[in-house]
Write an enzyme that holds these catalytic residues in place. Sequence first.
Site, mmCIF file in Angstrom:
data_model
loop_
_atom_site.group_PDB
_atom_site.id
_atom_site.type_symbol
_atom_site.label_atom_id
_atom_site.label_comp_id
_atom_site.label_asym_id
_atom_site.label_seq_id
_atom_site.Cartn_x
_atom_site.Cartn_y
_atom_site.Cartn_z
ATOM 1 N N SER A 169 0.822 -1.223 0.000
ATOM 2 C CA SER A 169 0.000 0.000 0.000
ATOM 3 C C SER A 169 0.848 1.262 0.000
ATOM 4 C CB SER A 169 -0.898 0.003 1.244
ATOM 5 O OG SER A 169 -0.103 -0.020 2.419
ATOM 6 N N ASN A 174 -0.990 -1.654 13.648
ATOM 7 C CA ASN A 174 -2.434 -1.406 13.749
ATOM 8 C C ASN A 174 -2.742 -0.109 14.497
ATOM 9 O OD1 ASN A 174 -2.497 -3.816 12.448
ATOM 10 N ND2 ASN A 174 -3.384 -4.995 14.145
ATOM 11 N N THR A 187 -40.092 27.474 -7.039
ATOM 12 C CA THR A 187 -40.387 26.126 -6.552
ATOM 13 C C THR A 187 -40.704 25.335 -7.811
ATOM 14 O OG1 THR A 187 -42.751 26.534 -6.290
ATOM 15 C CG2 THR A 187 -41.373 26.959 -4.360
ATOM 16 N N HIS A 188 -40.317 24.086 -7.840
ATOM 17 C CA HIS A 188 -40.482 23.245 -9.039
ATOM 18 C C HIS A 188 -39.809 23.866 -10.259
ATOM 19 C CE1 HIS A 188 -43.634 21.279 -6.606
ATOM 20 N NE2 HIS A 188 -43.974 22.519 -6.290
ATOM 21 N N SER A 248 -15.065 25.713 -26.766
ATOM 22 C CA SER A 248 -15.346 24.490 -27.524
ATOM 23 C C SER A 248 -14.355 24.399 -28.672
ATOM 24 C CB SER A 248 -16.771 24.546 -28.062
ATOM 25 O OG SER A 248 -16.902 23.664 -29.159
ATOM 26 N N LYS A 253 -18.645 29.428 -28.165
ATOM 27 C CA LYS A 253 -18.976 28.873 -26.859
ATOM 28 C C LYS A 253 -18.101 29.374 -25.721
ATOM 29 C CE LYS A 253 -21.244 25.454 -26.258
ATOM 30 N NZ LYS A 253 -22.542 25.274 -25.646
ATOM 31 N N ASN A 255 -18.146 27.883 -21.963
ATOM 32 C CA ASN A 255 -18.830 26.851 -21.181
ATOM 33 C C ASN A 255 -18.499 26.910 -19.696
ATOM 34 O OD1 ASN A 255 -20.090 25.746 -23.450
ATOM 35 N ND2 ASN A 255 -18.283 24.506 -23.934
ATOM 36 N N GLU A 296 -19.776 22.746 -13.629
ATOM 37 C CA GLU A 296 -20.236 21.412 -14.051
ATOM 38 C C GLU A 296 -19.385 20.319 -13.411
ATOM 39 O OE1 GLU A 296 -21.868 21.523 -18.495
ATOM 40 O OE2 GLU A 296 -20.005 22.587 -18.267
ATOM 41 N N GLN A 337 -6.966 -1.537 5.217
ATOM 42 C CA GLN A 337 -5.975 -0.855 4.376
ATOM 43 C C GLN A 337 -6.646 -0.134 3.208
ATOM 44 O OE1 GLN A 337 -2.009 -2.577 3.805
ATOM 45 N NE2 GLN A 337 -2.580 -2.853 1.667
ATOM 46 N N LYS A 358 -7.808 4.062 2.830
ATOM 47 C CA LYS A 358 -7.099 5.294 2.474
ATOM 48 C C LYS A 358 -7.464 5.888 1.116
ATOM 49 C CE LYS A 358 -3.810 3.592 5.491
ATOM 50 N NZ LYS A 358 -4.585 2.322 5.375
#
Length: 453
Positions: A20, A107, A152-153, A274, A280, A282, A287, A319, A322
Amino acid sequence: MWGGRFSEPTDAFVARFTSSVDVDKRLYRQDIAGSQAHARMLHAIGVLTVKERDAIVSGLADIGTEIEQGTFPWDPALEDVHMNIESELVARIGDAGKKLHTARSRNDQVATDIRLWLREAIDDVDAQLSEVLTGLTDLADAHTETVMPGFTHLQSAQPVTFAHHLMAWFEMAHRDRERFRDCRKRVNVSPLGCAALAGTSFPVDRTMTAHELGFDAAAANSLDAVSDRDFALEFCAAASITAVHLSRWCEELVAWASPQWGFVTLPDRYCTGSSIMPQKKNPDVPELVRGKSGRVIGSLNALLVLMKSQPLAYNRDNQEDKPPLFDTADTLLDCLQAVSGIISAMEANPSAMRAAAEQGYATATDLADYLVRKDVPFRDAHAIVGKAVAVAIERGTSLADLDLAVLEELCPAIDASVYDVLSLEGSVAARRHVGGTAPDAVRRAIVDAKRRI
Ligand code: ARG
């Protein structure tokens, strides 16, 4: 370092499978600090001589310097960060180095290292969250009078001030910070001296090492201390909630930044272009923050499943704690940096917000409240205003643009004072109670919020 009873070398695949060090070497600072504290304690209880203690402490310090400089010879065959450092120490200082692992196991060592590491990570998250909170109050300060549609919605519902919306984000982030602070209390407990699982036959002074390492206390039960990772789960859970909050904000930012909404302009330096469409710009940063929430939630899930059904005490399963833990902290810190960068650099466009608020009959509730004040029961008022909205839709106008004659016909209680409540300013200004969207109420909320940061 453990091969005494074995009669053949470890299979090459098994060596790679169990190793590890590539992941846990980032615990080296904590591992060294833990070992130095342990060596000082071993001297204090008479297990090490002064000379041995000093050789260990300074040998470890030298190793730390080399690791920082990138010259340390990491060896995957030595499994993990603990054995890499210990075997290098023995190579340098000889027998004194071999005594370091007295009254200790990997340990309790690894549990100690993770807790020390996570404590720092929590402090970094705390600092980043404070930046986000400050950025939000600064931006809110400038927009207590800026009116936008509240939703709302995702349908226009009632007008709100932009500052009020930002301060909703503030409250989320503030609770997030409290969750991390609370989690820190349970992280900051020392497993050191619990050894493999049952404690040790040496009279270790666990309070001494706990204090030296800045822990609040020594863990109360050795089996629990070496094996449970609930403190890491708490961190990942708090991180997941934070990531979900950030994903919600970023969802809004992506929409707001589109030309169709135009509520905010993101700085060019936080956007990308883009390769095919030259026009563009973006919002890739929000995002990605939205997308990375999936990763953080996934890590929480990985850790929950890792711990599920594990019998006491330590199992090698642990182990695997991590990668998800480290990735959670790294990802969250990046996302917080991205969001605080956006908040401090984005520009709000009050005219676009206002134009949107003027659509969608957002002051309809204010008209109903107005009728209630004229003694019309709320349900009747609701029905009358519904008709008013239908008329406005039919005529293609807003409520505020309906003639008084039209409104009077719907309800004789209406008089010219109605136009005060149909304005956006009138609507928001009326909600001046604690937690309301009125400029005055939000200004008070901001003052209080700055005090809480
Ligand atoms: N590398 C291990 C871990 O991260 C620590 C070593 C414990 N190994 C053992 N065989 N008991 O959990």
